[in-house]
Design a protein around this motif. Structure first.
Motif, mmCIF file in Angstrom:
data_model
loop_
_atom_site.group_PDB
_atom_site.id
_atom_site.type_symbol
_atom_site.label_atom_id
_atom_site.label_comp_id
_atom_site.label_asym_id
_atom_site.label_seq_id
_atom_site.Cartn_x
_atom_site.Cartn_y
_atom_site.Cartn_z
ATOM 1 N N VAL A 146 0.851 -1.198 0.000
ATOM 2 C CA VAL A 146 0.000 0.000 0.000
ATOM 3 C C VAL A 146 0.883 1.244 0.000
ATOM 4 N N HIS A 147 1.928 1.229 0.825
ATOM 5 C CA HIS A 147 2.833 2.376 0.880
ATOM 6 C C HIS A 147 3.597 2.540 -0.441
ATOM 7 N N CYS A 148 3.933 1.422 -1.065
ATOM 8 C CA CYS A 148 4.585 1.506 -2.377
ATOM 9 C C CYS A 148 3.661 2.192 -3.377
ATOM 10 N N ALA A 149 2.381 1.819 -3.353
ATOM 11 C CA ALA A 149 1.418 2.402 -4.280
ATOM 12 C C ALA A 149 1.202 3.889 -3.984
ATOM 13 N N GLN A 150 1.156 4.248 -2.711
ATOM 14 C CA GLN A 150 1.014 5.661 -2.347
ATOM 15 C C GLN A 150 2.193 6.467 -2.896
ATOM 16 N N TYR A 151 3.376 5.933 -2.702
ATOM 17 C CA TYR A 151 4.595 6.617 -3.156
ATOM 18 C C TYR A 151 4.597 6.769 -4.675
ATOM 19 N N ASN A 152 4.174 5.731 -5.374
ATOM 20 C CA ASN A 152 4.219 5.740 -6.836
ATOM 21 C C ASN A 152 3.127 6.607 -7.460
ATOM 22 N N SER A 153 2.100 6.933 -6.704
ATOM 23 C CA SER A 153 0.979 7.659 -7.292
ATOM 24 C C SER A 153 0.949 9.128 -6.881
ATOM 25 N N CYS A 154 0.501 9.421 -5.672
ATOM 26 C CA CYS A 154 0.166 10.803 -5.331
ATOM 27 C C CYS A 154 0.873 11.348 -4.100
ATOM 28 N N GLU A 155 1.678 10.548 -3.423
ATOM 29 C CA GLU A 155 2.244 10.976 -2.138
ATOM 30 C C GLU A 155 3.056 12.262 -2.252
ATOM 31 N N ALA A 156 3.912 12.358 -3.244
ATOM 32 C CA ALA A 156 4.770 13.540 -3.374
ATOM 33 C C ALA A 156 3.933 14.799 -3.590
ATOM 34 N N ASP A 157 2.911 14.713 -4.435
ATOM 35 C CA ASP A 157 2.057 15.877 -4.691
ATOM 36 C C ASP A 157 1.289 16.279 -3.440
ATOM 37 N N LEU A 158 0.796 15.304 -2.688
ATOM 38 C CA LEU A 158 0.052 15.619 -1.471
ATOM 39 C C LEU A 158 0.945 16.303 -0.439
ATOM 40 N N LYS A 159 2.158 15.830 -0.320
ATOM 41 C CA LYS A 159 3.077 16.437 0.644
ATOM 42 C C LYS A 159 3.326 17.909 0.332
ATOM 43 N N GLU A 160 3.362 18.256 -0.936
ATOM 44 C CA GLU A 160 3.628 19.639 -1.319
ATOM 45 C C GLU A 160 2.576 20.598 -0.770
ATOM 46 N N GLY A 161 1.410 20.084 -0.465
ATOM 47 C CA GLY A 161 0.356 20.923 0.083
ATOM 48 C C GLY A 161 0.366 21.034 1.585
ATOM 49 N N LEU A 162 1.361 20.430 2.241
ATOM 50 C CA LEU A 162 1.416 20.404 3.703
ATOM 51 C C LEU A 162 2.478 21.352 4.241
ATOM 52 N N ASP A 163 2.097 22.208 5.173
ATOM 53 C CA ASP A 163 3.063 23.085 5.833
ATOM 54 C C ASP A 163 4.110 22.269 6.576
ATOM 55 N N ILE A 164 3.687 21.162 7.177
ATOM 56 C CA ILE A 164 4.617 20.370 7.972
ATOM 57 C C ILE A 164 5.693 19.746 7.084
ATOM 58 N N TRP A 165 5.323 19.359 5.882
ATOM 59 C CA TRP A 165 6.303 18.794 4.949
ATOM 60 C C TRP A 165 7.303 19.853 4.511
ATOM 61 N N ARG A 166 6.808 21.045 4.213
ATOM 62 C CA ARG A 166 7.711 22.111 3.780
ATOM 63 C C ARG A 166 8.674 22.503 4.905
ATOM 64 N N LYS A 167 8.184 22.503 6.126
ATOM 65 C CA LYS A 167 9.039 22.825 7.278
ATOM 66 C C LYS A 167 10.173 21.812 7.409
ATOM 67 N N TYR A 168 9.849 20.547 7.385
ATOM 68 C CA TYR A 168 10.876 19.523 7.601
ATOM 69 C C TYR A 168 11.779 19.348 6.384
#
Length: 265
Positions: free
Chosen positions: A111-133
């Motif tokens: 499941v995590h492999c599929a998340q990574y291969n599909s939309c995970e990177a784009d979703l992270k870009e919308g998170l303040d916490i991701w940009r901070k870290y």
């Protein structure tokens, strides 16, 4: 390349991976992610044995390399491998094949492999916490973020949230989530909802597989004291309620994230 004796270990691994493929086909209708294949890396004495489906429908050993860091026995994870062109892989030790639950664990990591291969990177870009870290070059924030688990207001609200999930009251659950956002602040709330989506979806699908196979459900993390694992369980139960109303949404991982957080983004 690192040798491996007479190849007995490789033969055993291939037999186990054939069983994994059979199981994936058996439960494939649970989620469309299982229509794709994912590498499996078996770690032994800090050596990575990377298996993948390249030219056939069976796993082959495609690469053998020394691990760039110590890997503990019992590891169950999914992460991109620098030695394999940054492809994401389920990473396990051989004892995972000792039980049917172990095979289900690999499917959880898929499941995590599929998340990574599909939309995970784009979703992270919308998170303040991701940009901070990202600015802090902190690659372990999903595990190491300092969340206020012992904050009384959080404990009270999260307990109410869990109660609403147990009562299958999705509207109450959504309302309490908004109260959690106000109480926690943006960064901590984003941490909660990220874990609910990423690990909650993997937990939900894992439990659907367990139910299909007649295995006991995984509800580790339910109840106090609350920890990061608590969000795996609440996310799973929240997704379960969404699946009852909008099953097609759960099949689309990116759409599911926004459905879970309609009032946030």
């Amino acid at each position: 390349m690192i040798g491996r004796g007479k190849g007995m270990g490789r033969d055993k691994n291939k037999r186990s991976l054939e069983k994994l493929s059979d199981l994936q086909r058996e439960i494939g209708d649970i989620h469309q992610l299982f229509s794709s294949s994912y590498p499996v890396t078996i770690v032994e004495n800090n050596v990575l044995y990377i298996y993948d489906l390249v030219q056939s429908d069976k796993y082959d050993l495609v690469k053998t390399v020394a691990s760039p860091f110590p890997v503990p026995v019992g590891v169950r994870a999914a992460f991109p491998l620098e030695a394999y062109d940054m492809k994401i892989s389920a990473v396990v030790t051989g004892d995972v094949f000792d039980s049917k639950e172990g095979y289900v664990t690999i499917l959880h990591e898929f499941v995590h492999c599929a998340q990574y291969n599909s939309c995970e990177a784009d979703l992270k870009e919308g998170l303040d916490i991701w940009r901070k870290y990202r600015l802090e070059n902190n690659h372990t924030w999903e595990i190491s973020h300092s969340f206020p688990y012992d904050n009384k207001a959080f404990i009270d609200l999260f307990s109410q949230y869990n109660d609403s999930l147990a009562q299958a009251d999705i509207y109450k659950a959504k309302a309490i989530r908004m109260d959690l956002m106000k109480t926690l602040g943006r960064l901590d709330f984003e941490y909660l909802i990220w874990q609910e989506w990423k690990e909650g979806l993997a937990r939900y699908i894992e439990n659907e597989i367990r139910a299909r196979l007649g295995l006991k459900g995984n509800h580790y993390g339910h109840g106090k004291p609350y920890t990061r694992i608590s969000f795996y369980e609440s996310g799973s139960e929240y997704i379960r309620l969404i699946d009852r109303e909008k099953a097609e949404i759960v099949g689309d991982m990116g759409s599911l994230f926004f459905e879970m957080n309609t009032d946030v983004f």
